[in-house]
Design an enzyme around this catalytic site. Structure first.
Site, PDB file in Angstrom:
ATOM      1  N   HIS A  50      -8.693 -21.064 -16.160  1.00  0.00           N
ATOM      2  CA  HIS A  50      -7.284 -21.437 -16.113  1.00  0.00           C
ATOM      3  C   HIS A  50      -6.682 -21.327 -17.512  1.00  0.00           C
ATOM      4  CE1 HIS A  50      -9.304 -25.412 -16.936  1.00  0.00           C
ATOM      5  NE2 HIS A  50      -8.432 -25.357 -17.918  1.00  0.00           N
TER       6      HIS A  50
HETATM    7  C1  T46 Z   1     -10.217 -27.500 -19.743  1.00  0.00           C
HETATM    8  C2  T46 Z   1     -11.702 -27.453 -19.644  1.00  0.00           C
HETATM    9  C3  T46 Z   1     -12.388 -27.288 -20.940  1.00  0.00           C
HETATM   10  C4  T46 Z   1      -8.882 -35.325 -14.076  1.00  0.00           C
HETATM   11  O1  T46 Z   1      -8.578 -36.058 -13.106  1.00  0.00           O
HETATM   12  N1  T46 Z   1      -8.533 -35.714 -15.332  1.00  0.00           N
HETATM   13  C5  T46 Z   1      -8.837 -34.960 -16.421  1.00  0.00           C
HETATM   14  O2  T46 Z   1      -8.513 -35.355 -17.556  1.00  0.00           O
HETATM   15  C6  T46 Z   1      -9.528 -33.725 -16.216  1.00  0.00           C
HETATM   16  C7  T46 Z   1      -9.869 -32.851 -17.422  1.00  0.00           C
HETATM   17  C8  T46 Z   1      -9.858 -33.347 -14.943  1.00  0.00           C
HETATM   18  N2  T46 Z   1      -9.529 -34.141 -13.910  1.00  0.00           N
HETATM   19  C9  T46 Z   1      -9.941 -33.731 -12.549  1.00  0.00           C
HETATM   20  C10 T46 Z   1      -9.236 -32.501 -12.002  1.00  0.00           C
HETATM   21  C11 T46 Z   1     -10.277 -31.904 -11.094  1.00  0.00           C
HETATM   22  O3  T46 Z   1     -10.196 -32.508  -9.814  1.00  0.00           O
HETATM   23  O4  T46 Z   1     -11.323 -33.397 -12.595  1.00  0.00           O
HETATM   24  C12 T46 Z   1     -11.607 -32.319 -11.708  1.00  0.00           C
HETATM   25  C13 T46 Z   1     -12.286 -31.191 -12.469  1.00  0.00           C
HETATM   26  O5  T46 Z   1     -11.342 -30.599 -13.372  1.00  0.00           O
HETATM   27  P1  T46 Z   1     -11.296 -29.030 -13.633  1.00  0.00           P
HETATM   28  O6  T46 Z   1     -11.659 -28.292 -12.418  1.00  0.00           O
HETATM   29  O7  T46 Z   1      -9.958 -28.711 -14.254  1.00  0.00           O
HETATM   30  O8  T46 Z   1     -12.473 -28.878 -14.714  1.00  0.00           O
HETATM   31  P2  T46 Z   1     -12.792 -27.651 -15.669  1.00  0.00           P
HETATM   32  O9  T46 Z   1     -14.108 -27.911 -16.268  1.00  0.00           O
HETATM   33  O10 T46 Z   1     -12.610 -26.361 -14.975  1.00  0.00           O
HETATM   34  O11 T46 Z   1     -11.679 -27.752 -16.826  1.00  0.00           O
HETATM   35  C14 T46 Z   1     -11.651 -28.863 -17.694  1.00  0.00           C
HETATM   36  C15 T46 Z   1     -10.197 -29.270 -17.989  1.00  0.00           C
HETATM   37  O12 T46 Z   1      -9.526 -29.522 -16.750  1.00  0.00           O
HETATM   38  C16 T46 Z   1      -9.436 -28.236 -18.736  1.00  0.00           C
HETATM   39  O13 T46 Z   1      -8.283 -28.822 -19.312  1.00  0.00           O
HETATM   40  O14 T46 Z   1      -9.639 -26.827 -20.581  1.00  0.00           O
HETATM   41  O15 T46 Z   1     -12.278 -28.557 -18.932  1.00  0.00           O
END
Ligand code: T46
Length: 131
Positions: A50
């Site tokens: 993303h």
């Molecule tokens: C990024 C990389 C390095 C939350 O509720 N609060 C939060 O602060 C975060 C970061 C995530 N979430 C929830 C949203 C999703 O349901 O946790 C779940 C997993 O998040 P996501 O799929 O976005 O995770 P990554 O590892 O793909 O990305 C994360 C960060 O979202 C993003 O900002 O840059 O780590």
């Protein structure tokens, strides 16, 4: 021009060991609103995939290592994060992917904003159009 903006964190080490303090200042060049960390990442997983519209982040591996790929829509660069005293600043419209997590990897992310799903672009074609 490279997208990889390295930050070096001063280690306040003494004979007992090392300590790194990260404050909003010249070290972390924004006001810190949120800290999160990725750990226990399973084999062959890619995370991220993303871009963020507004969020600025500092990323570092406080344990283990992983690869971060940064894509500005025109070119892609990869960096290996493997040190608790070296991290990268990610800002602007950049598509990011994290991969090659070692089993012990703890990827620490320091962020300029609270969590806001509307700040995410999760579709690569939409990302390309936004540039
Ligand atoms: C990024 C990389 C390095 C939350 O509720 N609060 C939060 O602060 C975060 C970061 C995530 N979430 C929830 C949203 C999703 O349901 O946790 C779940 C997993 O998040 P996501 O799929 O976005 O995770 P990554 O590892 O793909 O990305 C994360 C960060 O979202 C993003 O900002 O840059 O780590």
């Amino acid at each position: 021009m490279t997208m990889i903006k390295w930050l070096k964190f001063p280690s306040l080490g003494d004979s007992r060991g090392s300590l790194v303090a990260l404050e909003s200042s010249e070290i972390v060049p924004f006001n810190i609103k949120r800290v999160y960390y990725l750990f226990d990442t399973k084999d062959n997983v890619t995370r991220g995939n993303h871009a963020h519209k507004k969020l600025k982040q500092v990323m570092l591996c406080i344990k283990g290592s992983c690869t971060v790929s940064l894509d500005n829509g025109f070119s892609r660069e990869c960096v290996n994060l493997n040190s608790p005293i070296n991290g990268i600043l990610v800002e602007g419209l950049i598509w990011r992917e994290m991969s090659n997590f070692t089993k012990d990897c703890i990827l620490l992310v320091i962020a300029s904003e609270n969590y806001d799903e509307s700040d995410y672009i999760r579709d690569y074609n939409e990302f390309k159009k936004s540039i």
